[in-house]
Every structure is written in structure tokens, then in C-alpha cells.
Write an enzyme that holds these catalytic residues in place. Sequence first.
Site, short mmCIF file in Angstrom:
data_model
loop_
_atom_site.label_atom_id
_atom_site.label_comp_id
_atom_site.label_asym_id
_atom_site.label_seq_id
_atom_site.Cartn_x
_atom_site.Cartn_y
_atom_site.Cartn_z
N ASP A 1 44.54 10.31 32.31
CA ASP A 1 44.41 8.68 32.04
C ASP A 1 43.20 8.09 32.54
OD1 ASP A 1 45.36 6.31 31.01
OD2 ASP A 1 46.61 6.42 32.47
N HIS A 2 42.34 7.56 32.10
CA HIS A 2 41.38 6.49 32.50
C HIS A 2 40.36 7.64 33.53
CE1 HIS A 2 42.18 2.86 31.01
NE2 HIS A 2 43.64 3.05 31.45
N HIS B 1 46.79 -3.90 31.58
CA HIS B 1 47.57 -3.21 32.62
C HIS B 1 48.11 -3.87 33.58
CE1 HIS B 1 44.40 -0.82 31.19
NE2 HIS B 1 45.27 0.49 30.98
N GLY B 2 49.49 -3.32 34.16
CA GLY B 2 50.42 -4.24 35.01
C GLY B 2 51.33 -5.09 34.25
P1 13P Z 1 50.86 -0.33 32.41
O1 13P Z 1 50.77 0.17 33.83
O2 13P Z 1 50.84 -1.77 32.00
O3 13P Z 1 52.27 0.33 31.59
O4 13P Z 1 49.55 0.53 31.43
C1 13P Z 1 49.63 1.86 31.50
C2 13P Z 1 48.48 2.42 30.71
O5 13P Z 1 48.19 1.73 29.82
C3 13P Z 1 47.79 3.65 31.53
O6 13P Z 1 46.72 3.54 30.99
#
Ligand code: 13P
Length: 296
Positions: free
Chosen positions: A94-95, A188-189
Amino acid sequence: MNPHDTEYHKKHEQRMKLQDKLLENKQDKKAILACNFYNYETLKGVCLAVKAQKVPIILQLTRSSIEYMGLHMAVAMGRTALDHFGLEGWIHLDHGDSPELAYKCLEAGFDSVMIDASEKSFEENIMITRQVVKYARNYGASVEAELGYVPKLGQLQDKSGFTEPEEAKRFVQETGVNALAVAIGSSHGFYKEEPKLDLERLAEINRVADACLVLHGGSGIPGHVLKEAVKRGICKINIATEIKNIFMKTLIGLLKETEEIDLRKVFPPAINAVSLLVQEKLAIVSSNSPGEPVGG
Ligand code: 13P
């Protein structure tokens, strides 16, 4: 290392590839949940939920989680958990903030990597993503990229930088990416106010861009909005913050009431809380029943 030498890859070759699953989802207007895990306990909570619901899952790791657990430990934990619980699932970066991290993850046996060059210029984002797509092809792995501004933790939640459909179309054509994270109003968050997703924009991106669309920032988005997003083309939904939050809040609450030092007695309620949360999310994401009207 030859990517085909590892045990992971031998087993992996017999399974459906994530990019094929995503394609199937796009055609069927279905979505898969992608959950971040941080340690054995959050991983177990996610897997228990998936086992109860009998659906596929993506297990995701960020750079920080990889650094916390160690790359090989993290991927082995994810893979072993999928085997142990008998789940259909994939391990995804992820990312990924650099091609080098994406390459290391591919070498370590990830099924899929995200290269996030969304903060670079459009042309640079294309160039970097294309490089990673080329490398990932050697491993038969899926690649996700991001186009537009999806605020990260601590960044301003505003309406700037939404993904332009025509740019998305060109981006996918020029990179060959399998999945594309789009900026349509999520972040996010936790949200300060209920997020309003630009569903028309989403539908248009889905119509013109030949990739599976990904919704980041799934935590805190109401179920009926998630369902609408799936109807308009989202086929992967990411959830991270709510998992961390429920795990830690449950643990903190318990630790106020007990002096127990046997951690094997203290962690299970927090694991269970993660499992219940993920079951709720899976029920929303995996069911085909219509959601309440958006804004209703
Ligand atoms: P959240 O932390 O807002 O659930 O987002 C998760 C996300 O998109 C991880 O890449």
C-alpha cells in the site's frame, strides 16, 4: 533471486492472479476489501472475519508496517495466515513511495504493489508508474497507482485535485497499470464531516479508464455511500484507520481494568473487535443489495 524459485511463487502460480480478480470485479460491478495489518493480532482479526464471511481479501502493508515487522516476516505472516485460515487472498504493498520499495516487495513475493507518485507531476507519475509496471510484469504481479490528490494523514481535506477522467484514461493507456486509486472526495484517516463523494465523476472515470478503480480512505465512509461507489465502478476499497483505532481503543479500555500480564489473555478481545469491524465492512462491500440513497 529468480522470482519463480520461491515456495510462495510455486503456490501463487496456481491461484488466480489479483489483476484477473480485479478485472472480474470491474465487469461484475463488485468490489474486494483491502485491509491493512500491523502485527499478528490485527492480521488474525482480519482473517477471522474473512473466514466467517467466505469472501476474498487483500492484505495490505505500508512501508511503516514493513519496517516494523521486517519485509520477509511481514509477507510470510500474511501468506501463512491466508493458508492457515484457508482464504482466497493476496498480499499488496500500500502506498509504495519509491520504485525500489516496490521492487523489494515483488522480490519478497507480494502479489501486487502500489506505486504512489501522485504528488509528482502528471508526466513524472506516468514515467515512474510505467517503470514499476514493466518490472512487475516479470513477476506476473498487479500494479496500482494513484492519480489526483487523496489527502494523506495530516494533509488538508479539501476538494482540490480530483481525478480528471480524460487524464485517468491517458494515464492508464500510457502506464498499463491494473488498478487506479482515484481522488473523488475521500481522504485517509477519520473525517471531520461526512465525506461527499463525486459519484458522477467516478462513473465517468470508470467509463473511460481501462483499469480497476480503487477507493482509498474507506474508514468512516457510510455503508450506503460505499455501495453507491461500487455501483459506479469502485472495485477495491481500502480500510486502515478504523482497524488500528478499534484494536487500540479496545486494548486501552481493557488495560485500564486489569493488571493481567499474560498478553495472550489481553489481546483476544481486541482481535475480536477487529474481526467484528471487518465483518461489518465485508457485509457492506460484498453484498449486492442496493444501498440507501446517497444523502438519505
Ligand atoms: P483509511 O486509513 O482512511 O481507512 O484509508 C486506508 C487507505 O486508503 C490505505 O491506503
